[in-house]
Scaffold this motif. Structure first.
Motif, PDB file in Angstrom:
ATOM      1  N   ILE A  35      35.601  44.413  51.045  1.00  0.00           N
ATOM      2  CA  ILE A  35      36.779  44.716  50.239  1.00  0.00           C
ATOM      3  C   ILE A  35      37.529  45.912  50.827  1.00  0.00           C
TER       4      ILE A  35
ATOM      5  N   VAL B 194      39.457  48.435  42.107  1.00  0.00           N
ATOM      6  CA  VAL B 194      38.620  47.924  43.205  1.00  0.00           C
ATOM      7  C   VAL B 194      37.927  46.635  42.765  1.00  0.00           C
ATOM      8  N   ALA B 195      37.351  46.650  41.558  1.00  0.00           N
ATOM      9  CA  ALA B 195      36.718  45.437  41.028  1.00  0.00           C
ATOM     10  C   ALA B 195      37.745  44.316  40.910  1.00  0.00           C
TER      11      ALA B 195
ATOM     12  N   ILE C 181      38.279  42.783  44.228  1.00  0.00           N
ATOM     13  CA  ILE C 181      37.126  41.929  44.573  1.00  0.00           C
ATOM     14  C   ILE C 181      37.253  40.575  43.864  1.00  0.00           C
TER      15      ILE C 181
ATOM     16  N   GLY D 189      31.122  44.458  48.537  1.00  0.00           N
ATOM     17  CA  GLY D 189      31.651  45.650  47.884  1.00  0.00           C
ATOM     18  C   GLY D 189      31.028  46.873  48.551  1.00  0.00           C
TER      19      GLY D 189
ATOM     20  N   GLN E 176      31.557  46.292  40.594  1.00  0.00           N
ATOM     21  CA  GLN E 176      31.864  45.471  41.775  1.00  0.00           C
ATOM     22  C   GLN E 176      30.986  44.218  41.789  1.00  0.00           C
TER      23      GLN E 176
ATOM     24  N   ALA F 262      31.027  40.697  43.886  1.00  0.00           N
ATOM     25  CA  ALA F 262      30.517  41.131  45.192  1.00  0.00           C
ATOM     26  C   ALA F 262      29.145  40.494  45.432  1.00  0.00           C
TER      27      ALA F 262
ATOM     28  N   ILE G  88      26.372  44.652  48.621  1.00  0.00           N
ATOM     29  CA  ILE G  88      26.986  45.981  48.517  1.00  0.00           C
ATOM     30  C   ILE G  88      26.561  46.781  49.733  1.00  0.00           C
TER      31      ILE G  88
END
Ligand code: CP3
Length: 348
Positions: free
Chosen positions: A72, A123-124, A127, A142, A195, A200, A203
């Motif tokens: 991401i 950010v989420a 994603i 993520g 995330q 995601a 990670i």
């Protein structure tokens, strides 16, 4: 039949795949014309905070390169803003944080907790958009900075060479250090879980600068916090890729954090790194990003050298040992991806 949807996750679990999965740190960045076009119209922070733009850049880079994962588009430093620090990116200078942390009062003032993490919801959301676009055909990675690396920016105020401020705080004021790490974890844990909830598939925890520490300091002052984040994510069934640069001596200690995958840079041969952790986790790496500047025959030799060191063991994720350099020709990155995938077929 290529199966890009599952290569990365199979490798994370040390299962055999139809080819070695490959992706790159900074696969979306200034070396790519499509990125420069978006950047000409928007600042880095604007892109990060506009899910449609971040998703577009993420998707374009992954598709253009033919890699096996889309990381991401975001930045490691985003969490410092809702925690209460002002963040700027200045042309050619890298990141700058106003009023770097120096004492107990500054650490006490920092905000933490799920409500702070919720301010990073963009950010989420990005994603979610990327995950919807690929619909499981390509996993989305993520990420966050690991607590030590994030703390190093908050204390130094920017990039640093010797990390004097960080080490001073760590050894002179261990309780303040512990408080800071707790506050950082209090944001990063819900941030990473958001995330995961957004889709995601893996990670990556970037502990980019942790290699400056002794093993003892790492174990005492850093490991418990990285371990907390790794466990929180992996309890959800999502593998963590635990990356650091210059970590040859730290690898056995880092492994104790429990991540499914360890990411290493090019300073240590991949087989040596893997042997140091007794081949228990999967391993990610470790082409010198400068090799992507080489003419094709020299590049091929270097890519194949990394693959040979993986020795055909399941559980190798090909990557550069650190981010792609801005000077890199995009064709070379595409060629490297093809070499990795062909090698899997010829030697599989
Ligand atoms: O494609 C991807 O890898 C996803 C995007 C991504 C960015 N930053 C975007 C970015 C990722 C994974 C990061 C992580 C990051 N950010 C790290 C950890 C990785 C590493 O390099 O160790 C760190 C330390 C940062 C902090 C940061 N952001 C620095 C030090 C800089 C300046 C250095 C530089 O290359 O100029 C940035 C800026 C930044 N973040 C850029 C990108 C694409 C380049 C600058 C720009 O577009 O203006």
């Amino acid at each position: 039949m290529p199966d890009r949807g599952s290569r990365l996750l199979r490798a994370c679990r040390r299962q055999a795949a139809d080819a070695t999965p490959v992706w790159f740190m900074r696969q979306a960045g200034r070396y790519m014309a499509e990125y420069r076009t978006v950047r000409a119209a928007h600042s880095l922070l604007e892109i990060c905070k506009t899910p449609a733009l971040a998703a577009e850049i993420t998707i374009t880079a992954a598709q253009r390169l033919g890699v096996d994962a889309a990381i991401i588009f975001a930045d490691l430093l985003l969490p410092v803003e809702p925690m209460g620090m002002r963040l700027r990116f200045q042309q050619g200078q890298g990141p700058l944080l106003d009023s770097p942390l120096r004492d107990e009062a500054a650490v006490a003032r920092l905000a933490s907790g799920p409500a702070v993490a919720a301010e990073l919801g963009y950010v989420a959301e990005a994603i979610r958009l990327v995950e919807q676009h690929f619909g499981g055909r390509l996993p989305v990675i993520g990420f966050a900075g690991a607590p030590f690396t994030l703390a190093s920016y908050m204390i130094e105020g920017g990039s640093s060479r010797h990390f004097v401020g960080v080490k001073t705080l760590m050894c002179r004021l261990p309780q303040v250090w512990a408080h800071l790490m707790e506050k950082i974890c209090g944001v990063l844990e819900p941030y990473l879980l958001a995330q995961v909830d957004a889709g995601a598939a893996a990670i990556q925890l970037f502990d980019s600068w942790v290699g400056c520490l002794s093993v003892d300091d790492y174990v005492e002052s850093v490991l418990p916090y990285s371990e907390r984040l790794v466990r929180a994510v992996e309890q959800r069934g999502v593998p963590v890729i635990h990356f650091g640069a210059d970590t040859a001596s730290l690898l056995p200690a880092m492994q104790q954090a429990g991540a499914a995958v360890l990411g290493v840079d090019w300073r240590i041969p991949l087989d040596e790194a893997w042997a140091k952790v007794e081949h228990v986790p999967a391993i990610q790496g470790n082409l010198d990003p400068a090799a992507l500047l080489a003419p094709l025959p020299a590049l091929r030799r270097r890519v194949e050298a990394v693959l040979k060191r993986a020795g055909g063991r399941p559980g190798h994720i090909f990557n550069t040992g650190h981010g792609i350099l801005p000077e890199t020709p995009v064709e070379n990155v595409i060629a490297a991806v093809e070499i990795v995938h062909e090698f899997g077929i010829n030697h599989g």
